[in-house]
Scaffold this active site. Structure first.
Site, PDB file in Angstrom:
ATOM      1  N   GLU A  97       0.822  -1.222   0.000  1.00 55.21           N
ATOM      2  CA  GLU A  97       0.000   0.000   0.000  1.00 55.21           C
ATOM      3  C   GLU A  97       0.853   1.268   0.000  1.00 55.21           C
ATOM      4  OE1 GLU A  97      -2.679   0.378   3.351  1.00 55.21           O
ATOM      5  OE2 GLU A  97      -3.610   2.175   2.544  1.00 55.21           O
ATOM      6  N   LYS A 121      -2.483  -2.115  -3.136  1.00 54.78           N
ATOM      7  CA  LYS A 121      -3.535  -1.234  -2.579  1.00 54.78           C
ATOM      8  C   LYS A 121      -3.141   0.222  -2.832  1.00 54.78           C
ATOM      9  CE  LYS A 121      -5.970  -0.131   1.729  1.00 54.78           C
ATOM     10  NZ  LYS A 121      -6.573  -0.662   2.947  1.00 54.78           N
TER      11      LYS A 121
HETATM   12  C1  5MM Z   1      -5.360   4.744   3.801  1.00 52.85           C
HETATM   13  O1  5MM Z   1      -5.832   4.031   4.884  1.00 52.85           O
HETATM   14  C2  5MM Z   1      -6.194   2.680   4.638  1.00 52.85           C
HETATM   15  C3  5MM Z   1      -7.496   2.594   3.903  1.00 52.85           C
HETATM   16  O2  5MM Z   1      -8.435   3.339   4.619  1.00 52.85           O
HETATM   17  P1  5MM Z   1      -9.347   4.401   3.869  1.00 52.85           P
HETATM   18  O3  5MM Z   1     -10.178   3.592   2.904  1.00 52.85           O
HETATM   19  O4  5MM Z   1     -10.144   5.020   4.985  1.00 52.85           O
HETATM   20  O5  5MM Z   1      -8.439   5.379   3.192  1.00 52.85           O
HETATM   21  C4  5MM Z   1      -6.329   1.973   5.979  1.00 52.85           C
HETATM   22  O6  5MM Z   1      -6.203   0.581   5.831  1.00 52.85           O
HETATM   23  C5  5MM Z   1      -5.288   2.478   6.931  1.00 52.85           C
HETATM   24  O7  5MM Z   1      -4.031   2.042   6.503  1.00 52.85           O
HETATM   25  C6  5MM Z   1      -5.609   1.930   8.305  1.00 52.85           C
HETATM   26  O8  5MM Z   1      -6.858   2.442   8.706  1.00 52.85           O
HETATM   27  C7  5MM Z   1      -4.532   2.237   9.318  1.00 52.85           C
HETATM   28  O9  5MM Z   1      -4.336   3.625   9.365  1.00 52.85           O
HETATM   29  P2  5MM Z   1      -3.624   4.230  10.667  1.00 52.85           P
HETATM   30  O10 5MM Z   1      -3.405   5.671  10.306  1.00 52.85           O
HETATM   31  O11 5MM Z   1      -4.626   4.079  11.753  1.00 52.85           O
HETATM   32  O12 5MM Z   1      -2.399   3.438  10.912  1.00 52.85           O
END
Ligand code: 5MM
Length: 335
Positions: free
Chosen positions: A178, A220
């Protein structure tokens, strides 16, 4: 079954026709921030209850192939003592785990971040694999701004994503790769395209250098969008066209699937963009185009729940609805 066959079979199941991933891997600080805004207590019990609501949503498995958990969540249970992992297995959903330790300031690169978490990763992956996880996730963040992203930031993040990926594959876990180009800023859609293309080229180069088997990964990425503060926002088909154009240039056909992050888009727009890509291009693409959304699936449910038992069923209905919308978008069939 050889390791690569196992990886390929997991990746194929993650990207199964009409399904996608639910990211429920918000770190404790992110989760607390979202809870605070809605007046929900920022406690381990509140986070557990919320995750119980998600995982006990009836019919979630119609649209969701896999869920991304955190170290806290993978060890938690329902109030009645049933482990979350059992609920997930009983629903035929694949459990995965976020293994990065978060994005930290990158030394000598103001405004840029490097995702950490390689220390002890081999051992952690072994433990997660024994617990039942079949895939992992690592998120790198790339900001667009004055003079950034720098070569140093892109190269370092790409290198760590590749090292993480090869460790995952060694442990029999499919790595979700990602590299997120953030939507923050007033940059144009063309700038997002230019940066995303460079980032993905660098990531795939590093995956090659580290001997990662592309058949056993899921990418991703972000969609190609103008910055949130850009005065010229894009039409749905423009986003779909630019995103597919970018991916076709840089993502090898050996990759089984691409599962987008939503990145702060509204639930409606994230689904509409995915739907447009599948409607316009699906039959001509070498990989499946799916979703791995957190906010775009969860946010409406969280806003309904607000930490109150009485709102539980309505919150689950909203979660089911947005998961189903993305199932339809996956099929290019969103009403
Ligand atoms: C970009 O964030 C990932 C996808 O979420 P969205 O669809 O809301 O953009 C998400 O998997 C993110 O990596 C996780 O929520 C972990 O984020 P944090 O900032 O809590 O480590």
């Amino acid at each position: 079954m050889s390791t690569i066959q196992k990886l390929m079979s997991t990746a194929k199941a993650m990207i199964a026709e009409s399904k996608g991933l639910l990211a429920m891997d918000e770190s404790t600080p992110t989760c607390n921030k979202r809870f605070e805004k809605l007046g929900i207590p920022q406690t381990e019990e509140a986070r557990r209850s919320y995750r119980e609501i998600i995982l006990t949503t009836h019919g979630l498995n119609e649209s969701i192939s896999g869920v991304i958990l955190t170290d806290e969540t993978i060890r938690q249970s329902k109030r009645d003592g049933t482990s979350f992992l059992k609920i997930i297995a009983d629903a035929g959903i694949i459990p995965g785990i976020k293994v990065d330790a978060g994005a930290k300031e990158l030394a000598a690169h103001p405004g840029e971040k490097l995702t950490e978490g390689l220390d002890g990763l081999r051992e952690r992956l072994q433990e997660y694999s024994q617990m039942g996880a079949r895939f992992a996730k690592w998120r790198a963040v790339i900001a667009i701004g004055k003079g950034i992203p720098s070569r140093g930031c892109i190269d370092a993040n790409a290198c760590l994503l590749a090292l993480y990926s090869s460790l995952c594959q060694e442990a029999g876990l499919v790595p979700i790769v990602e590299p997120e180009v953030l939507m923050d800023g007033d940059h144009s859609m063309d700038k997002c395209l230019e940066v995303t293309e460079e980032v993905l080229q660098t990531v795939f180069n590093q995956l090659y250098v580290q001997k990662v088997k592309l058949e056993g990964i899921i990418l991703k990425p972000n969609m190609i969008l103008p910055g949130l503060a850009c005065t010229k926002q894009a039409a749905i088909n423009e986003v779909a066209d630019a995103t597919v154009e970018c991916l076709l240039r840089v993502v090898p056909a050996a990759v089984p699937g691409i599962a987008f992050l939503s990145g702060g888009q509204s639930s409606e727009l994230a689904s509409a963009h995915l739907n447009a890509m599948n409607t316009r291009f699906k039959s001509r693409l070498p990989w499946g185009l799916a979703f791995s959304f957190a906010r775009a699936i969860q946010q409406p449910a969280l806003e309904i729940w607000k930490g109150k038992e009485v709102n539980l069923l309505s919150a689950q209905r909203a979660l089911y609805h947005w998961a189903k919308c993305n199932r339809n978008a996956r099929l290019g069939d969103l009403a």
